[in-house]
Design an enzyme around this catalytic site. Sequence first.
Site, PDB file in Angstrom:
ATOM      1  N   VAL A 273       0.876  -1.171   0.000  1.00 54.10           N
ATOM      2  CA  VAL A 273       0.000   0.000   0.000  1.00 54.10           C
ATOM      3  C   VAL A 273       0.914   1.221   0.000  1.00 54.10           C
ATOM      4  O   VAL A 273       1.622   1.469   0.988  1.00 54.10           O
ATOM      5  CB  VAL A 273      -0.923   0.016   1.240  1.00 54.10           C
ATOM      6  CG1 VAL A 273      -1.846   1.240   1.196  1.00 54.10           C
ATOM      7  CG2 VAL A 273      -1.742  -1.267   1.305  1.00 54.10           C
TER       8      VAL A 273
ATOM      9  N   ARG B 255       9.018   5.110  -3.366  1.00 55.64           N
ATOM     10  CA  ARG B 255      10.392   4.598  -3.313  1.00 55.64           C
ATOM     11  C   ARG B 255      10.496   3.327  -2.471  1.00 55.64           C
ATOM     12  O   ARG B 255      11.005   2.290  -2.922  1.00 55.64           O
ATOM     13  CB  ARG B 255      11.322   5.677  -2.738  1.00 55.64           C
ATOM     14  CG  ARG B 255      11.658   6.800  -3.669  1.00 55.64           C
ATOM     15  CD  ARG B 255      12.356   7.909  -2.902  1.00 55.64           C
ATOM     16  NE  ARG B 255      11.425   8.533  -1.988  1.00 55.64           N
ATOM     17  CZ  ARG B 255      10.862   9.740  -2.184  1.00 55.64           C
ATOM     18  NH1 ARG B 255      11.202  10.460  -3.221  1.00 55.64           N
ATOM     19  NH2 ARG B 255      10.003  10.219  -1.316  1.00 55.64           N
TER      20      ARG B 255
ATOM     21  N   LEU C 158       2.072   9.744   5.955  1.00 55.01           N
ATOM     22  CA  LEU C 158       0.926  10.068   6.808  1.00 55.01           C
ATOM     23  C   LEU C 158       0.306  11.365   6.298  1.00 55.01           C
ATOM     24  O   LEU C 158       0.959  12.409   6.277  1.00 55.01           O
ATOM     25  CB  LEU C 158       1.368  10.242   8.268  1.00 55.01           C
ATOM     26  CG  LEU C 158       0.245  10.679   9.215  1.00 55.01           C
ATOM     27  CD1 LEU C 158      -0.872   9.637   9.274  1.00 55.01           C
ATOM     28  CD2 LEU C 158       0.794  10.943  10.615  1.00 55.01           C
TER      29      LEU C 158
ATOM     30  N   ARG D  67       4.060   5.048   8.891  1.00 54.78           N
ATOM     31  CA  ARG D  67       3.763   5.918  10.028  1.00 54.78           C
ATOM     32  C   ARG D  67       2.669   5.255  10.850  1.00 54.78           C
ATOM     33  O   ARG D  67       1.702   4.716  10.282  1.00 54.78           O
ATOM     34  CB  ARG D  67       3.297   7.305   9.567  1.00 54.78           C
ATOM     35  CG  ARG D  67       4.417   8.223   9.101  1.00 54.78           C
ATOM     36  CD  ARG D  67       5.307   8.675  10.261  1.00 54.78           C
ATOM     37  NE  ARG D  67       6.358   9.592   9.847  1.00 54.78           N
ATOM     38  CZ  ARG D  67       7.599   9.248   9.511  1.00 54.78           C
ATOM     39  NH1 ARG D  67       7.957   7.973   9.516  1.00 54.78           N
ATOM     40  NH2 ARG D  67       8.487  10.159   9.186  1.00 54.78           N
TER      41      ARG D  67
ATOM     42  N   GLU E 154       4.502   7.146  19.960  1.00 53.17           N
ATOM     43  CA  GLU E 154       5.862   6.622  20.157  1.00 53.17           C
ATOM     44  C   GLU E 154       6.543   7.476  21.215  1.00 53.17           C
ATOM     45  O   GLU E 154       6.527   8.710  21.086  1.00 53.17           O
ATOM     46  CB  GLU E 154       6.638   6.668  18.837  1.00 53.17           C
ATOM     47  CG  GLU E 154       6.031   5.752  17.781  1.00 53.17           C
ATOM     48  CD  GLU E 154       6.692   5.881  16.408  1.00 53.17           C
ATOM     49  OE1 GLU E 154       7.699   6.614  16.293  1.00 53.17           O
ATOM     50  OE2 GLU E 154       6.205   5.266  15.464  1.00 53.17           O
TER      51      GLU E 154
ATOM     52  N   HIS F  23      10.701   2.118  15.792  1.00 57.57           N
ATOM     53  CA  HIS F  23      10.905   3.069  14.694  1.00 57.57           C
ATOM     54  C   HIS F  23      12.385   3.049  14.275  1.00 57.57           C
ATOM     55  O   HIS F  23      13.035   4.098  14.126  1.00 57.57           O
ATOM     56  CB  HIS F  23      10.466   4.483  15.091  1.00 57.57           C
ATOM     57  CG  HIS F  23      10.138   5.356  13.912  1.00 57.57           C
ATOM     58  ND1 HIS F  23       9.090   6.238  13.902  1.00 57.57           N
ATOM     59  CD2 HIS F  23      10.728   5.468  12.689  1.00 57.57           C
ATOM     60  CE1 HIS F  23       9.045   6.868  12.731  1.00 57.57           C
ATOM     61  NE2 HIS F  23      10.034   6.418  11.985  1.00 57.57           N
TER      62      HIS F  23
ATOM     63  N   PHE G 252      14.737   2.690   9.622  1.00 59.08           N
ATOM     64  CA  PHE G 252      15.609   3.532   8.796  1.00 59.08           C
ATOM     65  C   PHE G 252      17.079   3.364   9.133  1.00 59.08           C
ATOM     66  O   PHE G 252      17.956   3.767   8.365  1.00 59.08           O
ATOM     67  CB  PHE G 252      15.255   5.015   8.999  1.00 59.08           C
ATOM     68  CG  PHE G 252      15.653   5.527  10.364  1.00 59.08           C
ATOM     69  CD1 PHE G 252      16.880   6.133  10.561  1.00 59.08           C
ATOM     70  CD2 PHE G 252      14.813   5.358  11.457  1.00 59.08           C
ATOM     71  CE1 PHE G 252      17.264   6.589  11.818  1.00 59.08           C
ATOM     72  CE2 PHE G 252      15.188   5.809  12.718  1.00 59.08           C
ATOM     73  CZ  PHE G 252      16.411   6.426  12.898  1.00 59.08           C
TER      74      PHE G 252
END
Length: 333
Positions: free
Chosen positions: A148, A152, A207, A234, A263, A291, A294
């Site tokens: 969804v 990128r 988001l 998100r 968070e 989180h 990354f």
Amino acid sequence: MAMRILWPNLPARLVTVATEAVGSGFELQFHEKFEDVSDEQWAKADAVVGGCPPPYIDKLKACRIFVKYGVGYDDVDIERFGKLGIPVCNVPDYGTREVADHAIALMMTLAKSVAYHDSELRADLKGNWRPQHNPFGRRLSVCTFGVVGMGRIGTAAALRAKAFDMDVVFYDPYQPNGYQFAIGVRRADTLAELMGQCDFVSIHTPLTAETRGLIGAEAFAAAKRGVILINTARGPVVDIDALHDAMKDGTVQAAGLDVLPEEPANAQRRLIAAWQKNEDWIRHRLLLTPHSAFYTPESFRDNRGFAARTAARYLRDGRLENCVNKQFLIPKV
Ligand code: NAI
């Protein structure tokens, strides 16, 4: 006079990365904490890189560009910057591979019951030597992987899933017609159509007002029974109260969440409370990471370096990259 680039919140160990990315011809000002920046430094900065919380925006008088770290900018008042004539840019490409890898890691951890076996063995090394007991075990090549948000990261995740021989389908109303053919996957016209056919669904939208709560009761009602949900985008894109209900009634077999609506995690939420208490019904079915999708040392450096380069290119050559508030930008007079 050299143009001034201000970093109001840069750890000292990353100063070299920023300096090298900018090149010569600038006056660079580094601080570790916002409070350490004087009013004069805010006022005289030609560019601000990193962060600029709301109280500091009004102190900017000469600023011509603000570059924030990271991809998501839902926490920046881009309209306010636009009205001040300041382009806001993000760093969209520092961690594309890391986040896609993480989505696949969460999928594989569940699909191969890795965390399950690890914790079972720790509890009873001999008694739980049961390789056939594999609650989520799936042959990936007979599974459908749904994306969804096919930007990128979604595309990078889709290509990884294809490498596992999975059937890949995406839902993204904003991708141009034919994108599916370009990368050899299928396309769903609606979210319900996607949910109804996928064994795994991985969320990669930003988001926005439109995506907040997108994966909620309605989406779960349309889902194939036993779907495994992955969210590295998100937190608020997934309604975790609805996810709680969908996991409890078996619609969703398992979930891997790198991001949450609050968070750090809010233990008052039913899903988080059940997970923390390790209640029977949810045991091994929910994986959480903080989180961290990354993060690699490389992506962390790239985030700082690419942000610095974006500011320098604009000040030096007028080349505006990755501007996210064009729609609000009022030219400075
Ligand atoms: P991107 O902008 O390249 O892709 C987002 C895609 O979502 C676009 O193709 C867009 O058309 C699509 N989209 C927008 N609204 C949609 C909707 N209502 N339904 C379906 N698709 C929709 O962004 P990128 O680089 O792929 O990043 C995606 C998100 O990943 C970021 O916005 C950020 O929130 C999150 N992220 C999470 C990180 C983590 O550490 N967990 C790190 C970096 C990004």
